[in-house]
Design an enzyme around this catalytic site. Sequence first.
Site, mmCIF file in Angstrom:
data_model
loop_
_atom_site.group_PDB
_atom_site.id
_atom_site.type_symbol
_atom_site.label_atom_id
_atom_site.label_comp_id
_atom_site.label_asym_id
_atom_site.label_seq_id
_atom_site.Cartn_x
_atom_site.Cartn_y
_atom_site.Cartn_z
ATOM 1 N N ARG A 1 0.826 -1.201 0.000
ATOM 2 C CA ARG A 1 0.000 0.000 0.000
ATOM 3 C C ARG A 1 0.857 1.246 0.000
ATOM 4 N NH1 ARG A 1 -3.331 -2.842 4.609
ATOM 5 N NH2 ARG A 1 -1.211 -3.534 4.890
ATOM 6 N N SER A 29 -7.686 -3.708 7.035
ATOM 7 C CA SER A 29 -8.812 -4.358 7.735
ATOM 8 C C SER A 29 -9.025 -3.683 9.087
ATOM 9 C CB SER A 29 -8.517 -5.845 7.932
ATOM 10 O OG SER A 29 -8.392 -6.488 6.693
HETATM 11 P P1 ADP Z 1 -1.365 -9.951 7.197
HETATM 12 O O1 ADP Z 1 -2.083 -10.687 8.249
HETATM 13 O O2 ADP Z 1 -0.250 -10.689 6.563
HETATM 14 O O3 ADP Z 1 -1.030 -8.516 7.543
HETATM 15 P P2 ADP Z 1 -3.602 -8.972 5.690
HETATM 16 O O4 ADP Z 1 -4.817 -9.811 5.665
HETATM 17 O O5 ADP Z 1 -3.659 -7.728 6.476
HETATM 18 O O6 ADP Z 1 -2.388 -9.885 6.033
HETATM 19 O O7 ADP Z 1 -3.180 -8.620 4.207
HETATM 20 C C1 ADP Z 1 -2.809 -9.605 3.270
HETATM 21 C C2 ADP Z 1 -2.090 -8.936 2.132
HETATM 22 O O8 ADP Z 1 -2.940 -7.977 1.510
HETATM 23 C C3 ADP Z 1 -0.825 -8.171 2.539
HETATM 24 O O9 ADP Z 1 0.123 -8.320 1.509
HETATM 25 C C4 ADP Z 1 -1.282 -6.749 2.602
HETATM 26 O O10 ADP Z 1 -0.226 -5.838 2.355
HETATM 27 C C5 ADP Z 1 -2.271 -6.738 1.469
HETATM 28 N N1 ADP Z 1 -3.266 -5.679 1.600
HETATM 29 C C6 ADP Z 1 -4.118 -5.461 2.603
HETATM 30 N N2 ADP Z 1 -4.879 -4.382 2.372
HETATM 31 C C7 ADP Z 1 -4.489 -3.907 1.174
HETATM 32 C C8 ADP Z 1 -4.864 -2.785 0.375
HETATM 33 N N3 ADP Z 1 -5.796 -1.919 0.756
HETATM 34 N N4 ADP Z 1 -4.236 -2.618 -0.790
HETATM 35 C C9 ADP Z 1 -3.272 -3.469 -1.173
HETATM 36 N N5 ADP Z 1 -2.852 -4.522 -0.483
HETATM 37 C C10 ADP Z 1 -3.451 -4.748 0.680
#
Ligand code: ADP
Length: 162
Positions: free
Chosen positions: A91, A129
Site C-alpha cells: 500500500r 482491515s
Molecule cells: P497480514 O495478516 O499478513 O497482515 P492482511 O490480511 O492484512 O495480512 O493482508 C494480506 C495482504 O494484503 C498483505 O500483503 C497486505 O499488504 C495486502 N493488503 C491489505 N490491504 C491492502 C490494500 N488496501 N491494498 C493493497 N494490499 C493490501
Amino acid sequence: MNRIGVCPGTFDPITNGHLDIVNRSLKFFDTVIVAVARNPQKAPLFDIKERLEMITDSTKGMTGVQVEAFDGLLVDYLKRKHAHGIIRGLRAVSDFEYEMQMAMMNRNLDQSIETLFLMPSVEYSYLTSTIIKNVASYGGNIEGLVPPLVARRLRDTFRSAP
Ligand code: ADP
C-alpha cells in the site's frame, strides 16, 4: 502449465483492497489461492469459518480463484500446493520494511519461491482491515470499501456488541 500463486493473509475481514490485489494477480497466475491464516497471532474479530465464507462469497465471480485456510509455514504450504509464488500487496512505504523481511525470510527458507508485490488501485491504497473495523465499530460508512457481505457482517457484529 498451470501457474499457481498464493495470496496469504489474515483477511479479518477481506476488503476491496485485498480483492484488487487478487484480481491483478490473475494476470500472472492461472490459479490464485487466497490462503487464510487459520491461527494468526492477531486474535481476529472473525473466526476462520466466517473469514473463508466472506472471501468465497466476494470472489465467486472471479475465474481461477480458490479459497483455503492454512496453518504452519507459508513455504511448506506452497510446496504442498505445487505453487510458484507468493502474492503480497504494497500500500505504502510503511508496508515495505515488514514485507521485505518476510520475503527475504521466505527466500531463505526456500530458494525456489519468489514473492510478487502488487500495488492496489489508488482508492484502496489507504485501506486496512483494522481501519475498516474501527470505522464500522463506531457506525461509520464503509460502503464501497468492502464487499457487501462484509459490510453486513460488520454491521451485525457491532450492532450486537455490548
Ligand atoms: P497480514 O495478516 O499478513 O497482515 P492482511 O490480511 O492484512 O495480512 O493482508 C494480506 C495482504 O494484503 C498483505 O500483503 C497486505 O499488504 C495486502 N493488503 C491489505 N490491504 C491492502 C490494500 N488496501 N491494498 C493493497 N494490499 C493490501
